[in-house]
Write a protein that holds these residues in place. Structure first.
Motif, mmCIF file in Angstrom:
data_model
loop_
_atom_site.group_PDB
_atom_site.id
_atom_site.type_symbol
_atom_site.label_atom_id
_atom_site.label_comp_id
_atom_site.label_asym_id
_atom_site.label_seq_id
_atom_site.Cartn_x
_atom_site.Cartn_y
_atom_site.Cartn_z
ATOM 1 N N LEU A 1 10.426 -4.505 8.418
ATOM 2 C CA LEU A 1 9.782 -3.585 8.349
ATOM 3 C C LEU A 1 8.631 -3.405 7.465
ATOM 4 O O LEU A 1 7.711 -2.705 7.992
ATOM 5 N N THR A 2 8.854 -4.060 6.449
ATOM 6 C CA THR A 2 7.626 -3.926 5.345
ATOM 7 C C THR A 2 6.475 -4.661 5.966
ATOM 8 O O THR A 2 5.151 -4.181 5.974
ATOM 9 N N ALA B 1 4.735 -2.782 8.777
ATOM 10 C CA ALA B 1 3.976 -1.633 8.492
ATOM 11 C C ALA B 1 2.574 -2.167 7.723
ATOM 12 O O ALA B 1 1.632 -1.840 8.044
ATOM 13 N N GLY C 1 0.507 -3.635 10.550
ATOM 14 C CA GLY C 1 -0.191 -2.619 11.376
ATOM 15 C C GLY C 1 -1.343 -1.963 10.381
ATOM 16 O O GLY C 1 -2.247 -1.627 11.077
ATOM 17 N N LEU C 2 -1.263 -1.584 9.126
ATOM 18 C CA LEU C 2 -2.310 -1.161 8.625
ATOM 19 C C LEU C 2 -3.477 -1.848 8.456
ATOM 20 O O LEU C 2 -4.436 -1.405 8.465
ATOM 21 N N LEU D 1 2.554 4.673 9.659
ATOM 22 C CA LEU D 1 3.049 2.968 9.044
ATOM 23 C C LEU D 1 3.339 3.106 7.768
ATOM 24 O O LEU D 1 4.057 2.540 7.205
ATOM 25 N N TRP D 2 2.560 4.171 7.007
ATOM 26 C CA TRP D 2 3.086 4.304 5.432
ATOM 27 C C TRP D 2 4.505 4.842 5.314
ATOM 28 O O TRP D 2 5.026 4.253 4.432
ATOM 29 N N THR D 3 4.632 5.850 6.250
ATOM 30 C CA THR D 3 6.195 6.315 6.202
ATOM 31 C C THR D 3 7.202 5.179 6.531
ATOM 32 O O THR D 3 8.363 5.124 5.726
ATOM 33 N N LEU D 4 6.803 4.526 7.423
ATOM 34 C CA LEU D 4 7.853 3.364 7.841
ATOM 35 C C LEU D 4 7.854 2.473 6.499
ATOM 36 O O LEU D 4 9.042 1.740 6.335
ATOM 37 N N LEU D 5 6.848 2.285 5.863
ATOM 38 C CA LEU D 5 6.612 1.161 4.756
ATOM 39 C C LEU D 5 7.666 1.756 3.710
ATOM 40 O O LEU D 5 8.480 1.007 3.222
#
Length: 415
Positions: free
Chosen positions: A274-275, A278, A281-282, A306-310
């Motif tokens: 996930l890291t 994210a 993606g950023l 994406l920040w929330t996922l990170l």
């Protein structure tokens, strides 16, 4: 970009969760360190972004960044404002999420606002007065600019939004969010207490966060594709109606982690995946955001997700990963500690050095300028933290956890 910051104590309290049975707990101090590491990275990225912006040339053919490599350019031009918003909302909404979902308690609004005020205002007011005075040596000067900055209303002024302390337009949204939170938070708690099923309470909270996230999407769509408002209309695209999605996502993250509790914690392999997803993606988002393109128009809602996922992949884990160990490196958490001062002072420091001729000129001088500004801004931020932020934080001891004034000199008890 903004820094929505919380004290180390508040951070540790907001991120503390019990460990699942039979599994090692992630200590609250480590969780706080993760978030300090995020703040440190975000603050350093903000400094790099503004130096990159200072060295970008503009002409009739468009923008000419100071680095020729498009991938390095994408890394330098990555905007992290949405990470600040997500972190701030997550920390501050966590107590309301617990109260709404699990019948926890919340602090009175006056206590919340008092603690936010002593965290934000002393350094901000001093910095605004100092910078404004140096740029307005004769009175009355640009007094509307001073008034707007002191009242956090400059984000609604197309002309002065970036005056005095340019990045602090985001603090206007931060302060407005405080009032929105103390208004909506208790309402959500009251509404959820009428519901008997935990799943229903979770659904109500999640729906509210989703609505607050979707509203800016609708606004941006109408403004750009229907009304054809250009992206240089700062009030339209920088105001709360366009940028509150970051706070909504942070609130949603608080709801999600409260709802999950210790269930479904991520394995190290899943967390790292996930890291990586994210961060990739950023990077792609920054690389592909040409002016007025789809990714440019929806940059901040996409970046927010994406920040929330990170952050989710960093906090909701069974065991700490190499990414967590990186975030809690001493040098990075030290930067996180002074990140608010770094956010406040880095632009004035950069402009002071530039106007004094202490920064090298032209694209070839950009790497050296970046290093010089980093060093100077970090020194200024460290001094600012210990001389202004830390002493101001001691004012929090004036009130107890219930918001009542402490009696430091009680009368002797009568026998």
């Amino acid at each position: 970009m903004t820094t929505a910051t919380a004290t180390a104590t508040a951070t540790a309290a907001a991120t503390a969760t019990p460990a699942p049975a039979g599994a090692p707990a992630a200590a609250p101090r480590r969780r706080a360190g993760d978030l300090d590491g995020f703040r440190g990275l975000a603050a350093l990225s903000t400094v790099a972004f503004h130096v990159w912006q200072q060295y970008t040339a503009y002409d009739a053919q468009g923008a000419h960044p100071p680095v020729a490599n498009p991938y390095l350019d994408a890394a330098l031009s990555l905007e992290v404002i949405d990470l600040f918003f997500v972190l701030s909302a997550f920390l501050l909404a966590r107590s309301y999420a617990r109260a709404a979902i699990d019948a926890g308690s919340t602090r009175p609004a006056r206590t919340f606002l008092f603690r936010r005020a002593i965290r934000i205002l002393p350094l901000y007011v001093i910095a605004v007065l100092v910078v404004w005075a140096t740029r307005n040596p004769t009175l009355p000067g640009n007094w509307p600019d001073l008034l707007e900055h002191l009242t956090f209303t400059h984000v609604f002024d197309q002309e002065r939004i970036f005056y005095t302390l340019g990045p602090t337009w985001s603090l206007s949204l931060e302060v407005l969010f405080y009032f929105v939170l103390v208004g909506l938070g208790p309402l959500a708690v009251r509404a959820c207490r009428r519901l008997h099923r935990r799943g229903s309470r979770i659904a109500v909270c999640a729906a509210g966060c989703l609505f607050l996230y979707a509203a800016p999407l609708v606004w941006i769509t109408v403004a750009h594709y229907v009304l054809r408002i250009p992206h240089t209309d700062w009030v339209v695209y920088f105001g709360p109606q366009a940028r509150f999605g970051g706070f909504a996502a942070g609130m949603g993250l608080a709801v999600a982690l409260t709802a999950l509790g210790d269930r479904a914690r991520l394995t190290p392999r899943t967390a790292l995946a996930l890291t990586a997803l994210a961060l990739a993606g950023l990077f792609v988002l920054s690389h592909r955001s040409e002016a007025e393109s789809f990714t440019f128009t929806y940059y901040h809602p996409i970046a927010t997700a994406l920040w929330t996922l990170l952050v989710f992949g960093t906090l909701h884990i069974r065991r700490r990963t190499v990414w967590n160990r990186f975030l809690t490196a001493r040098w990075l958490t030290a930067v996180g500690l002074v990140s608010y001062s770094l956010f406040i002072w880095h632009e004035p420091v950069m402009l002071l050095l530039h106007n004094a001729g202490l920064l090298p000129q032209g694209p070839a001088g950009f790497p050296w300028a970046l290093l010089i500004v980093f060093v100077a801004a970090l020194l200024a931020a460290t001094a600012s933290y210990w001389l202004i932020e830390y002493p101001a934080g001691l004012l929090g001891r004036l009130k107890d956890s219930h918001g009542r004034s402490r009696d430091f000199y009680p009368e002797p008890a009568l026998l």
